[in-house]
Design a protein around this motif. Structure first.
Motif, mmCIF file in Angstrom:
data_model
loop_
_atom_site.group_PDB
_atom_site.id
_atom_site.type_symbol
_atom_site.label_atom_id
_atom_site.label_comp_id
_atom_site.label_asym_id
_atom_site.label_seq_id
_atom_site.Cartn_x
_atom_site.Cartn_y
_atom_site.Cartn_z
ATOM 1 N N ALA A 19 0.859 -1.193 0.000
ATOM 2 C CA ALA A 19 0.000 0.000 0.000
ATOM 3 C C ALA A 19 0.892 1.240 0.000
ATOM 4 O O ALA A 19 1.893 1.294 0.705
ATOM 5 C CB ALA A 19 -0.903 -0.002 1.216
ATOM 6 N N ALA A 20 0.539 2.224 -0.820
ATOM 7 C CA ALA A 20 1.265 3.492 -0.884
ATOM 8 C C ALA A 20 0.410 4.590 -0.267
ATOM 9 O O ALA A 20 -0.821 4.519 -0.309
ATOM 10 C CB ALA A 20 1.605 3.841 -2.329
ATOM 11 N N HIS A 21 1.073 5.590 0.309
ATOM 12 C CA HIS A 21 0.355 6.672 0.997
ATOM 13 C C HIS A 21 0.961 8.024 0.651
ATOM 14 O O HIS A 21 2.153 8.124 0.389
ATOM 15 C CB HIS A 21 0.435 6.491 2.520
ATOM 16 N N TRP A 22 0.125 9.055 0.653
ATOM 17 C CA TRP A 22 0.579 10.443 0.605
ATOM 18 C C TRP A 22 0.675 10.903 2.052
ATOM 19 O O TRP A 22 -0.155 10.545 2.878
ATOM 20 C CB TRP A 22 -0.415 11.338 -0.132
ATOM 21 N N LEU A 23 1.674 11.715 2.362
ATOM 22 C CA LEU A 23 1.855 12.195 3.729
ATOM 23 C C LEU A 23 1.843 13.715 3.754
ATOM 24 O O LEU A 23 2.602 14.367 3.041
ATOM 25 C CB LEU A 23 3.188 11.704 4.308
ATOM 26 N N THR A 24 0.949 14.272 4.563
ATOM 27 C CA THR A 24 0.979 15.702 4.852
ATOM 28 C C THR A 24 1.745 15.831 6.162
ATOM 29 O O THR A 24 1.241 15.440 7.219
ATOM 30 C CB THR A 24 -0.448 16.269 5.006
ATOM 31 N N PRO A 25 2.991 16.314 6.096
ATOM 32 C CA PRO A 25 3.830 16.301 7.294
ATOM 33 C C PRO A 25 3.387 17.325 8.335
ATOM 34 O O PRO A 25 2.843 18.380 8.005
ATOM 35 C CB PRO A 25 5.220 16.637 6.759
ATOM 36 N N ASP A 26 3.614 16.960 9.604
ATOM 37 C CA ASP A 26 3.423 17.931 10.684
ATOM 38 C C ASP A 26 4.433 19.058 10.518
ATOM 39 O O ASP A 26 5.499 18.882 9.905
ATOM 40 C CB ASP A 26 3.638 17.246 12.041
ATOM 41 N N ILE A 27 4.127 20.227 11.062
ATOM 42 C CA ILE A 27 5.015 21.389 10.924
ATOM 43 C C ILE A 27 6.345 21.150 11.627
ATOM 44 O O ILE A 27 7.402 21.433 11.079
ATOM 45 C CB ILE A 27 4.322 22.657 11.463
ATOM 46 N N ASP A 28 6.312 20.620 12.842
ATOM 47 C CA ASP A 28 7.540 20.362 13.590
ATOM 48 C C ASP A 28 8.006 18.930 13.338
ATOM 49 O O ASP A 28 7.271 17.975 13.583
ATOM 50 C CB ASP A 28 7.306 20.560 15.095
ATOM 51 N N GLN A 29 9.222 18.774 12.827
ATOM 52 C CA GLN A 29 9.796 17.461 12.538
ATOM 53 C C GLN A 29 11.178 17.351 13.170
ATOM 54 O O GLN A 29 11.909 18.327 13.267
ATOM 55 C CB GLN A 29 9.936 17.249 11.025
ATOM 56 N N TRP A 30 11.520 16.126 13.565
ATOM 57 C CA TRP A 30 12.881 15.828 14.008
ATOM 58 C C TRP A 30 13.689 15.428 12.789
ATOM 59 O O TRP A 30 13.164 14.835 11.856
ATOM 60 C CB TRP A 30 12.879 14.682 15.012
ATOM 61 N N GLY A 31 14.976 15.707 12.780
ATOM 62 C CA GLY A 31 15.835 15.365 11.655
ATOM 63 C C GLY A 31 16.368 13.943 11.711
ATOM 64 O O GLY A 31 17.262 13.589 10.967
ATOM 65 N N HIS A 32 15.849 13.149 12.608
ATOM 66 C CA HIS A 32 16.308 11.762 12.729
ATOM 67 C C HIS A 32 15.190 10.934 13.349
ATOM 68 O O HIS A 32 14.144 11.453 13.707
ATOM 69 C CB HIS A 32 17.559 11.691 13.626
ATOM 70 N N GLY A 33 15.415 9.656 13.471
ATOM 71 C CA GLY A 33 14.425 8.825 14.141
ATOM 72 C C GLY A 33 13.661 7.943 13.183
ATOM 73 O O GLY A 33 14.216 7.406 12.237
ATOM 74 N N TYR A 34 12.360 7.816 13.394
ATOM 75 C CA TYR A 34 11.540 6.852 12.670
ATOM 76 C C TYR A 34 10.930 7.404 11.389
ATOM 77 O O TYR A 34 10.082 6.763 10.785
ATOM 78 C CB TYR A 34 10.416 6.351 13.584
ATOM 79 N N GLY A 35 11.291 8.571 10.973
ATOM 80 C CA GLY A 35 10.713 9.155 9.764
ATOM 81 C C GLY A 35 9.779 10.301 10.108
ATOM 82 O O GLY A 35 9.640 10.703 11.255
ATOM 83 N N TRP A 36 9.153 10.860 9.101
ATOM 84 C CA TRP A 36 8.282 12.010 9.302
ATOM 85 C C TRP A 36 6.969 11.597 9.937
ATOM 86 O O TRP A 36 6.446 10.517 9.697
ATOM 87 C CB TRP A 36 8.011 12.686 7.972
#
Length: 66
Positions: A19-36
């Motif tokens: 399954a493929a998804h489009w992602l509307t990212p949250d405004i605040d993101q970390w530059g590492h970890g589990y992804g957006w």
């Protein structure tokens, strides 16, 4: 799955689906970890099919590998 063609060449067949998804990212993101993080929406289904020709166990180039 292994298919033998009429000319005697064997062809291996493998397939996968995801399954493929489009992602509307949250405004605040970390530059590492589990992804957006954000809101995901279904975009569709991807199907990939691979074909491999040859004879199993008769690999010319792999005999020279250590």
């Amino acid at each position: 799955m292994l298919i033998e063609r009429t000319d005697g060449i064997e062809v291996g067949v493998a397939a996968g689906r995801a399954a493929a998804h489009w992602l509307t990212p949250d405004i605040d993101q970390w530059g590492h970890g589990y992804g957006w993080t954000g809101q995901a929406v279904d975009a569709g289904t991807l199907t990939v099919v691979s074909l491999v020709r040859g004879t199993p166990g008769k690999c010319d180039w792999c005999t020279s590998m250590p």
